[in-house]
Design a protein around this motif. Structure first.
Motif, PDB file in Angstrom:
ATOM      1  N   PHE A  78       0.851  -1.190   0.000  1.00 56.83           N
ATOM      2  CA  PHE A  78       0.000   0.000   0.000  1.00 56.83           C
ATOM      3  C   PHE A  78       0.882   1.234   0.000  1.00 56.83           C
ATOM      4  O   PHE A  78       1.931   1.262   0.627  1.00 56.83           O
ATOM      5  CB  PHE A  78      -0.917   0.027   1.233  1.00 56.83           C
ATOM      6  N   SER A  79       0.428   2.243  -0.678  1.00 54.34           N
ATOM      7  CA  SER A  79       1.210   3.462  -0.786  1.00 54.34           C
ATOM      8  C   SER A  79       0.308   4.671  -0.539  1.00 54.34           C
ATOM      9  O   SER A  79      -0.843   4.700  -0.992  1.00 54.34           O
ATOM     10  CB  SER A  79       1.829   3.553  -2.182  1.00 54.34           C
ATOM     11  N   GLN A  80       0.853   5.640   0.193  1.00 51.60           N
ATOM     12  CA  GLN A  80       0.112   6.869   0.448  1.00 51.60           C
ATOM     13  C   GLN A  80       1.070   8.046   0.301  1.00 51.60           C
ATOM     14  O   GLN A  80       2.197   8.006   0.789  1.00 51.60           O
ATOM     15  CB  GLN A  80      -0.490   6.859   1.849  1.00 51.60           C
ATOM     16  N   THR A  81       0.607   9.087  -0.380  1.00 48.89           N
ATOM     17  CA  THR A  81       1.427  10.277  -0.590  1.00 48.89           C
ATOM     18  C   THR A  81       0.889  11.408   0.279  1.00 48.89           C
ATOM     19  O   THR A  81      -0.316  11.680   0.295  1.00 48.89           O
ATOM     20  CB  THR A  81       1.401  10.706  -2.063  1.00 48.89           C
ATOM     21  N   TYR A  82       1.786  12.042   1.016  1.00 46.14           N
ATOM     22  CA  TYR A  82       1.435  13.186   1.851  1.00 46.14           C
ATOM     23  C   TYR A  82       1.951  14.450   1.178  1.00 46.14           C
ATOM     24  O   TYR A  82       3.110  14.528   0.807  1.00 46.14           O
ATOM     25  CB  TYR A  82       2.068  13.069   3.245  1.00 46.14           C
ATOM     26  N   ASP A  83       1.085  15.408   1.040  1.00 49.76           N
ATOM     27  CA  ASP A  83       1.457  16.683   0.445  1.00 49.76           C
ATOM     28  C   ASP A  83       1.714  17.676   1.574  1.00 49.76           C
ATOM     29  O   ASP A  83       0.805  18.004   2.336  1.00 49.76           O
ATOM     30  CB  ASP A  83       0.331  17.178  -0.460  1.00 49.76           C
ATOM     31  N   THR A  84       2.954  18.138   1.701  1.00 52.47           N
ATOM     32  CA  THR A  84       3.302  19.051   2.787  1.00 52.47           C
ATOM     33  C   THR A  84       3.265  20.509   2.350  1.00 52.47           C
ATOM     34  O   THR A  84       3.620  21.387   3.125  1.00 52.47           O
ATOM     35  CB  THR A  84       4.710  18.738   3.334  1.00 52.47           C
ATOM     36  N   ARG A  85       2.832  20.753   1.120  1.00 51.13           N
ATOM     37  CA  ARG A  85       2.766  22.130   0.651  1.00 51.13           C
ATOM     38  C   ARG A  85       1.603  22.850   1.313  1.00 51.13           C
ATOM     39  O   ARG A  85       0.522  22.304   1.460  1.00 51.13           O
ATOM     40  CB  ARG A  85       2.592  22.184  -0.858  1.00 51.13           C
ATOM     41  N   GLN A  86       1.866  24.074   1.707  1.00 51.54           N
ATOM     42  CA  GLN A  86       0.828  24.930   2.254  1.00 51.54           C
ATOM     43  C   GLN A  86       0.866  26.234   1.462  1.00 51.54           C
ATOM     44  O   GLN A  86       1.888  26.903   1.420  1.00 51.54           O
ATOM     45  CB  GLN A  86       1.065  25.219   3.730  1.00 51.54           C
ATOM     46  N   THR A  87      -0.242  26.567   0.866  1.00 49.13           N
ATOM     47  CA  THR A  87      -0.271  27.801   0.093  1.00 49.13           C
ATOM     48  C   THR A  87      -0.362  28.993   1.033  1.00 49.13           C
ATOM     49  O   THR A  87      -1.044  28.950   2.044  1.00 49.13           O
ATOM     50  CB  THR A  87      -1.469  27.819  -0.867  1.00 49.13           C
ATOM     51  N   ARG A  88       0.343  30.040   0.678  1.00 44.21           N
ATOM     52  CA  ARG A  88       0.308  31.263   1.476  1.00 44.21           C
ATOM     53  C   ARG A  88      -0.736  32.185   0.868  1.00 44.21           C
ATOM     54  O   ARG A  88      -0.524  32.792  -0.164  1.00 44.21           O
ATOM     55  CB  ARG A  88       1.678  31.933   1.464  1.00 44.21           C
ATOM     56  N   ARG A  89      -1.859  32.267   1.505  1.00 44.86           N
ATOM     57  CA  ARG A  89      -2.930  33.124   0.981  1.00 44.86           C
ATOM     58  C   ARG A  89      -2.691  34.573   1.381  1.00 44.86           C
ATOM     59  O   ARG A  89      -2.826  35.467   0.575  1.00 44.86           O
ATOM     60  CB  ARG A  89      -4.274  32.621   1.477  1.00 44.86           C
ATOM     61  N   VAL A  90      -2.398  34.801   2.631  1.00 45.39           N
ATOM     62  CA  VAL A  90      -2.111  36.150   3.126  1.00 45.39           C
ATOM     63  C   VAL A  90      -0.926  36.067   4.070  1.00 45.39           C
ATOM     64  O   VAL A  90      -0.680  35.043   4.699  1.00 45.39           O
ATOM     65  CB  VAL A  90      -3.323  36.773   3.856  1.00 45.39           C
ATOM     66  N   LEU A  91      -0.192  37.148   4.154  1.00 48.78           N
ATOM     67  CA  LEU A  91       0.968  37.166   5.039  1.00 48.78           C
ATOM     68  C   LEU A  91       0.554  37.385   6.486  1.00 48.78           C
ATOM     69  O   LEU A  91       1.026  36.701   7.385  1.00 48.78           O
ATOM     70  CB  LEU A  91       1.945  38.253   4.597  1.00 48.78           C
ATOM     71  N   PHE A  92      -0.366  38.329   6.706  1.00 45.98           N
ATOM     72  CA  PHE A  92      -0.792  38.650   8.066  1.00 45.98           C
ATOM     73  C   PHE A  92      -2.177  38.086   8.336  1.00 45.98           C
ATOM     74  O   PHE A  92      -3.064  38.157   7.488  1.00 45.98           O
ATOM     75  CB  PHE A  92      -0.826  40.175   8.272  1.00 45.98           C
ATOM     76  N   TRP A  93      -2.353  37.540   9.522  1.00 51.23           N
ATOM     77  CA  TRP A  93      -3.673  37.105   9.958  1.00 51.23           C
ATOM     78  C   TRP A  93      -4.507  38.347  10.259  1.00 51.23           C
ATOM     79  O   TRP A  93      -3.965  39.414  10.561  1.00 51.23           O
ATOM     80  CB  TRP A  93      -3.553  36.256  11.211  1.00 51.23           C
ATOM     81  N   PRO A  94      -5.834  38.237  10.208  1.00 52.63           N
ATOM     82  CA  PRO A  94      -6.677  39.392  10.534  1.00 52.63           C
ATOM     83  C   PRO A  94      -6.382  39.980  11.911  1.00 52.63           C
ATOM     84  O   PRO A  94      -6.409  41.192  12.088  1.00 52.63           O
ATOM     85  CB  PRO A  94      -8.100  38.828  10.464  1.00 52.63           C
ATOM     86  N   SER A  95      -6.063  39.136  12.872  1.00 51.34           N
ATOM     87  CA  SER A  95      -5.749  39.650  14.212  1.00 51.34           C
ATOM     88  C   SER A  95      -4.457  40.461  14.209  1.00 51.34           C
ATOM     89  O   SER A  95      -4.337  41.461  14.938  1.00 51.34           O
ATOM     90  CB  SER A  95      -5.632  38.499  15.213  1.00 51.34           C
ATOM     91  N   GLU A  96      -3.501  40.084  13.373  1.00 56.72           N
ATOM     92  CA  GLU A  96      -2.249  40.841  13.289  1.00 56.72           C
ATOM     93  C   GLU A  96      -2.470  42.185  12.599  1.00 56.72           C
ATOM     94  O   GLU A  96      -1.898  43.198  13.004  1.00 56.72           O
ATOM     95  CB  GLU A  96      -1.190  40.021  12.548  1.00 56.72           C
ATOM     96  N   ILE A  97      -3.323  42.204  11.582  1.00 58.78           N
ATOM     97  CA  ILE A  97      -3.660  43.462  10.923  1.00 58.78           C
ATOM     98  C   ILE A  97      -4.336  44.394  11.917  1.00 58.78           C
ATOM     99  O   ILE A  97      -4.017  45.582  12.001  1.00 58.78           O
ATOM    100  CB  ILE A  97      -4.555  43.209   9.692  1.00 58.78           C
ATOM    101  N   GLN A  98      -5.239  43.843  12.702  1.00 54.50           N
ATOM    102  CA  GLN A  98      -5.934  44.642  13.710  1.00 54.50           C
ATOM    103  C   GLN A  98      -4.945  45.190  14.741  1.00 54.50           C
ATOM    104  O   GLN A  98      -5.047  46.345  15.149  1.00 54.50           O
ATOM    105  CB  GLN A  98      -7.002  43.785  14.384  1.00 54.50           C
ATOM    106  N   GLN A  99      -3.976  44.379  15.150  1.00 56.87           N
ATOM    107  CA  GLN A  99      -2.973  44.854  16.112  1.00 56.87           C
ATOM    108  C   GLN A  99      -2.158  46.008  15.530  1.00 56.87           C
ATOM    109  O   GLN A  99      -1.920  47.008  16.211  1.00 56.87           O
ATOM    110  CB  GLN A  99      -2.037  43.715  16.506  1.00 56.87           C
ATOM    111  N   LEU A 100      -1.720  45.872  14.289  1.00 57.54           N
ATOM    112  CA  LEU A 100      -0.935  46.937  13.657  1.00 57.54           C
ATOM    113  C   LEU A 100      -1.762  48.219  13.522  1.00 57.54           C
ATOM    114  O   LEU A 100      -1.267  49.314  13.800  1.00 57.54           O
ATOM    115  CB  LEU A 100      -0.421  46.478  12.290  1.00 57.54           C
ATOM    116  N   GLN A 101      -3.006  48.083  13.112  1.00 56.69           N
ATOM    117  CA  GLN A 101      -3.861  49.254  12.974  1.00 56.69           C
ATOM    118  C   GLN A 101      -4.157  49.895  14.320  1.00 56.69           C
ATOM    119  O   GLN A 101      -4.239  51.114  14.434  1.00 56.69           O
ATOM    120  CB  GLN A 101      -5.160  48.874  12.253  1.00 56.69           C
ATOM    121  N   GLN A 102      -4.312  49.085  15.344  1.00 50.00           N
ATOM    122  CA  GLN A 102      -4.565  49.618  16.683  1.00 50.00           C
ATOM    123  C   GLN A 102      -3.364  50.407  17.187  1.00 50.00           C
ATOM    124  O   GLN A 102      -3.521  51.418  17.864  1.00 50.00           O
ATOM    125  CB  GLN A 102      -4.900  48.470  17.638  1.00 50.00           C
TER     126      GLN A 102
END
Length: 145
Positions: A78-102
């Motif tokens: 049996f064979s299974q392939t794991y994909d470790t790629r993670q796409t980067r959609r945005v650099l900052f999380w919404p909470s980080e954007i809120q912190q910077l704006q605050q």
């Protein structure tokens, strides 16, 4: 000189990132941070250490997001392939954007993220103040016009 300065040496205690890659990642992160919180470039910005921490965290998360490789596990035919790629959609999380704006909002009474809903000078109201419908006076007696 901008208030927030990050160098590859700031990242070395947390990750082993090649210097060229670190400079490029830092430049991208600072550019994106300036879009959401332009005040971080001002010399009077008083939260440079906090902003640096938020931006450094985003850069390190970006670095740790995966190598883009795939792993294959085979056992008993049996064979299974794991994909470790993670796409980067945005650099900052919404909470980080809120912190910077605050951080920008704390430096002035009005800013790009503070809206004046009345269009008039701010008046002091009592705590239990409420607006009368279609009137130019507040129920606490302050004239709003």
């Amino acid at each position: 000189m901008p208030a927030v300065v990050i160098t590859p040496e700031d990242l070395t205690p947390f990750a082993d990132i090649p210097e060229d890659k670190a400079y490029a990642m830092i430049a991208d992160a600072l550019a994106m941070a300036r879009l959401v919180a332009p005040c971080i470039d001002s010399a009077e910005f008083g939260h440079d250490a906090a902003a640096k921490a938020v931006i450094r965290g985003a850069v390190l998360r970006w670095h740790d997001s995966g190598t883009g490789a795939s792993a294959q596990l085979t056992a008993l035919g049996f064979s299974q392939t794991y994909d470790t790629r993670q796409t980067r959609r945005v650099l900052f999380w919404p909470s980080e954007i809120q912190q910077l704006q605050q951080m920008c909002n704390e430096d002035s009474e009005r800013s790009a993220w503070a809206y004046d809903m009345l269009g008039a000078p701010v008046r002091n109201h009592i705590t239990a103040c409420s607006f009368n419908v279609s009137a130019d006076r507040c129920s606490c007696g302050v004239v709003l016009v």
